[in-house]
Design a protein around this motif. Structure first.
Motif, PDB file in Angstrom:
ATOM      1  N   GLY A  55       2.436   2.696 -18.746  1.00 13.89           N
ATOM      2  CA  GLY A  55       3.421   3.488 -18.030  1.00 13.89           C
ATOM      3  C   GLY A  55       3.569   3.171 -16.558  1.00 13.89           C
ATOM      4  N   SER A  56       2.654   2.364 -16.007  1.00 12.41           N
ATOM      5  CA  SER A  56       2.702   2.043 -14.579  1.00 12.41           C
ATOM      6  C   SER A  56       3.487   0.755 -14.351  1.00 12.41           C
ATOM      7  CB  SER A  56       1.289   1.886 -14.013  1.00 12.41           C
ATOM      8  OG  SER A  56       0.586   3.111 -14.072  1.00 12.41           O
ATOM      9  N   ARG A  57       4.390   0.783 -13.409  1.00 14.16           N
ATOM     10  CA  ARG A  57       5.251  -0.357 -13.097  1.00 14.16           C
ATOM     11  C   ARG A  57       4.448  -1.495 -12.487  1.00 14.16           C
ATOM     12  NH1 ARG A  57      10.660  -0.673 -11.092  1.00 14.16           N
ATOM     13  NH2 ARG A  57      11.150  -2.857 -10.675  1.00 14.16           N
ATOM     14  N   ILE A  58       4.693  -2.715 -12.959  1.00 19.09           N
ATOM     15  CA  ILE A  58       4.127  -3.910 -12.346  1.00 19.09           C
ATOM     16  C   ILE A  58       5.170  -4.443 -11.375  1.00 19.09           C
ATOM     17  CG2 ILE A  58       3.168  -6.207 -12.720  1.00 19.09           C
ATOM     18  CD1 ILE A  58       1.561  -3.876 -13.964  1.00 19.09           C
ATOM     19  N   PRO A  59       4.914  -4.402 -10.062  1.00 21.46           N
ATOM     20  CA  PRO A  59       5.935  -4.838  -9.106  1.00 21.46           C
ATOM     21  C   PRO A  59       6.241  -6.319  -9.256  1.00 21.46           C
ATOM     22  CG  PRO A  59       3.826  -4.504  -8.005  1.00 21.46           C
ATOM     23  CD  PRO A  59       3.665  -3.990  -9.399  1.00 21.46           C
ATOM     24  N   PRO A  60       7.476  -6.729  -8.975  1.00 23.48           N
ATOM     25  CA  PRO A  60       7.836  -8.149  -9.089  1.00 23.48           C
ATOM     26  C   PRO A  60       7.057  -8.986  -8.086  1.00 23.48           C
ATOM     27  CG  PRO A  60       9.572  -6.909  -7.993  1.00 23.48           C
ATOM     28  CD  PRO A  60       8.601  -5.905  -8.511  1.00 23.48           C
ATOM     29  N   PRO A  61       6.721 -10.198  -8.445  1.00 19.75           N
ATOM     30  CA  PRO A  61       5.975 -11.058  -7.512  1.00 19.75           C
ATOM     31  C   PRO A  61       6.854 -11.460  -6.330  1.00 19.75           C
ATOM     32  CG  PRO A  61       6.665 -12.311  -9.445  1.00 19.75           C
ATOM     33  CD  PRO A  61       7.014 -10.880  -9.722  1.00 19.75           C
ATOM     34  N   ASN A  62       6.296 -11.415  -5.145  1.00 17.43           N
ATOM     35  CA  ASN A  62       7.023 -11.885  -3.961  1.00 17.43           C
ATOM     36  C   ASN A  62       6.028 -12.124  -2.837  1.00 17.43           C
ATOM     37  OD1 ASN A  62       6.676  -9.371  -2.358  1.00 17.43           O
ATOM     38  ND2 ASN A  62       8.042  -8.466  -3.887  1.00 17.43           N
ATOM     39  N   ASP A  63       6.532 -12.630  -1.742  1.00 17.14           N
ATOM     40  CA  ASP A  63       5.673 -12.950  -0.599  1.00 17.14           C
ATOM     41  C   ASP A  63       5.738 -11.890   0.496  1.00 17.14           C
ATOM     42  OD1 ASP A  63       4.888 -15.376  -1.753  1.00 17.14           O
ATOM     43  OD2 ASP A  63       6.653 -16.414  -0.962  1.00 17.14           O
ATOM     44  N   HIS A  64       6.316 -10.735   0.179  1.00 16.39           N
ATOM     45  CA  HIS A  64       6.433  -9.688   1.187  1.00 16.39           C
ATOM     46  C   HIS A  64       5.127  -8.925   1.358  1.00 16.39           C
ATOM     47  CE1 HIS A  64      10.921  -9.842   0.130  1.00 16.39           C
ATOM     48  NE2 HIS A  64      10.776 -10.353   1.333  1.00 16.39           N
ATOM     49  N   ALA A  65       5.009  -8.266   2.488  1.00 19.66           N
ATOM     50  CA  ALA A  65       3.856  -7.419   2.778  1.00 19.66           C
ATOM     51  C   ALA A  65       4.297  -5.956   2.736  1.00 19.66           C
ATOM     52  CB  ALA A  65       3.284  -7.748   4.155  1.00 19.66           C
ATOM     53  N   TYR A  66       3.411  -5.098   2.224  1.00 18.47           N
ATOM     54  CA  TYR A  66       3.701  -3.665   2.119  1.00 18.47           C
ATOM     55  C   TYR A  66       2.455  -2.915   2.596  1.00 18.47           C
ATOM     56  CZ  TYR A  66       7.264  -5.581  -0.990  1.00 18.47           C
ATOM     57  OH  TYR A  66       8.298  -6.330  -1.519  1.00 18.47           O
ATOM     58  N   VAL A  67       2.603  -2.184   3.691  1.00 17.35           N
ATOM     59  CA  VAL A  67       1.451  -1.597   4.369  1.00 17.35           C
ATOM     60  C   VAL A  67       1.671  -0.104   4.578  1.00 17.35           C
ATOM     61  CG1 VAL A  67       0.078  -1.629   6.498  1.00 17.35           C
ATOM     62  CG2 VAL A  67       0.953  -3.776   5.541  1.00 17.35           C
ATOM     63  N   LEU A  68       0.620   0.670   4.370  1.00 16.43           N
ATOM     64  CA  LEU A  68       0.628   2.102   4.654  1.00 16.43           C
ATOM     65  C   LEU A  68      -0.193   2.326   5.916  1.00 16.43           C
ATOM     66  CD1 LEU A  68       0.147   4.934   2.051  1.00 16.43           C
ATOM     67  CD2 LEU A  68      -1.015   5.029   4.240  1.00 16.43           C
ATOM     68  N   LEU A  69       0.396   3.015   6.883  1.00 11.10           N
ATOM     69  CA  LEU A  69      -0.254   3.250   8.177  1.00 11.10           C
ATOM     70  C   LEU A  69      -0.286   4.740   8.472  1.00 11.10           C
ATOM     71  CD1 LEU A  69       0.240   1.280  11.457  1.00 11.10           C
ATOM     72  CD2 LEU A  69       0.623   3.738  11.486  1.00 11.10           C
ATOM     73  N   ASN A  70      -1.386   5.213   9.034  1.00  8.60           N
ATOM     74  CA  ASN A  70      -1.489   6.595   9.501  1.00  8.60           C
ATOM     75  C   ASN A  70      -1.257   6.594  11.007  1.00  8.60           C
ATOM     76  OD1 ASN A  70      -2.071   9.237  10.137  1.00  8.60           O
ATOM     77  ND2 ASN A  70      -4.047   9.293   9.116  1.00  8.60           N
ATOM     78  N   LYS A  71      -0.009   6.903  11.398  1.00  9.87           N
ATOM     79  CA  LYS A  71       0.347   6.878  12.820  1.00  9.87           C
ATOM     80  C   LYS A  71      -0.267   8.081  13.551  1.00  9.87           C
ATOM     81  CE  LYS A  71       4.115   8.429  14.915  1.00  9.87           C
ATOM     82  NZ  LYS A  71       3.590   8.931  16.217  1.00  9.87           N
ATOM     83  N   PRO A  72      -0.995   7.821  14.631  1.00  9.83           N
ATOM     84  CA  PRO A  72      -1.538   8.938  15.409  1.00  9.83           C
ATOM     85  C   PRO A  72      -0.450   9.582  16.274  1.00  9.83           C
ATOM     86  CG  PRO A  72      -2.744   6.865  15.792  1.00  9.83           C
ATOM     87  CD  PRO A  72      -1.461   6.529  15.124  1.00  9.83           C
ATOM     88  N   ARG A  73      -0.692  10.805  16.713  1.00  7.56           N
ATOM     89  CA  ARG A  73       0.182  11.426  17.705  1.00  7.56           C
ATOM     90  C   ARG A  73       0.119  10.626  19.005  1.00  7.56           C
ATOM     91  NH1 ARG A  73      -1.232  17.622  18.397  1.00  7.56           N
ATOM     92  NH2 ARG A  73       0.680  17.529  19.631  1.00  7.56           N
ATOM     93  N   GLY A  74       1.226  10.578  19.728  1.00 12.01           N
ATOM     94  CA  GLY A  74       1.265   9.883  21.008  1.00 12.01           C
ATOM     95  C   GLY A  74       1.651   8.424  20.912  1.00 12.01           C
TER      96      GLY A  74
END
Length: 244
Positions: A55-74
């Motif tokens: 049931g989980s999607r397999i993302p298509p292959p590519n050379d892109h980057a995908y990043v999750l960031l926790n931005k601080p206040r300020g």
């Protein structure tokens, strides 16, 4: 892209050896474009076919980057702030992969939390565009004791200077010493929409954090740090805009 064997696509996605991927197919755990594939030798185009395992999607292959960031206040949501204020560049500079990243949407300087960074312009456009209605979750510390009827009022909508705005879900998590901690879901992406909406409701925001963006969750990621998206997260992110 030419069609290749399904088990090769699964192996390249990091799901295990070819033999293990054969077992997944034989066990009926793999589907392509909504159809269970349980025989060997099937060929697919991983760029266009939608492939799922359990049931989980397999993302298509590519050379892109995908990043999750926790931005601080300020921190300003910019890679190069023209006024010289602290921005995202100081955080991204520590990344080993030198690829140029840009942020999907914005968070106010005083708002912390989940921000997506990528170099995939097509996905970024879909995630940020109002027509795809990707839901975001925020936790806010607001002034005042929130009355019981506020959730219904916010769901019905409040008129702002640029038109009506409403939330999809509203929950009071805690109330203490004249302030309330609330959580809400909203799919609108207008400027400072959460702060303006709560202020119009009579409960100005003192602290605001985005904890979810579509299927992505901030979790325990420390402020000022980032990580690459996991395969299942990326697959779910593609689903969130393709099923909108």
């Amino acid at each position: 892209m030419a069609e290749i064997r399904l088990q090769k696509v699964l192996a390249q996605a990091g799901l295990g050896s070819r033999r293990r991927c054969d077992d997944m197919i034989a066990g009926g755990r793999v589907e392509v474009n909504g159809e269970i594939i349980d025989t060997m030798g099937a060929r697919v185009d991983p760029l266009t076919d939608i492939i799922r395992v359990d049931g989980s999607r397999i993302p298509p292959p590519n050379d892109h980057a995908y990043v999750l960031l926790n931005k601080p206040r300020g921190i300003v949501t910019s890679m190069a702030d023209e006024r010289g204020r602290p921005d995202l560049s100081s955080i991204v500079a520590g990344r080993e992969d030198p690829v140029r990243l840009f942020h999907v949407g914005r968070l106010d300087t005083d708002t912390s939390g989940l921000l997506i960074l990528t170099n995939d312009g097509d996905l970024a456009h879909k995630l940020a565009h109002p027509s795809f209605e990707v839901t975001k979750t925020y936790v806010a510390l607001v002034d005042g004791t929130v009355p019981d009827g506020l959730g219904a009022k916010l769901k019905a909508g409040i008129e702002l200077d640029d038109g009506p705005a409403r939330v999809d879900r509203f929950l009071v998590k805690d109330t203490s010493r004249g302030r309330s901690l609330v959580e809400l879901d909203i799919h609108m992406g207008r400027n400072r929409i959460v702060r303006r909406l709560l202020d119009a409701a009579g409960h100005p925001v003192r602290e605001l954090t985005r904890t979810a963006f579509g299927p992505l969750r901030l979790g325990g990621l420390a402020a000022g740090t980032m990580r690459d998206l996991k395969r299942d997260e990326l697959g779910a992110l593609f689903d969130s805009v393709e099923q909108a």
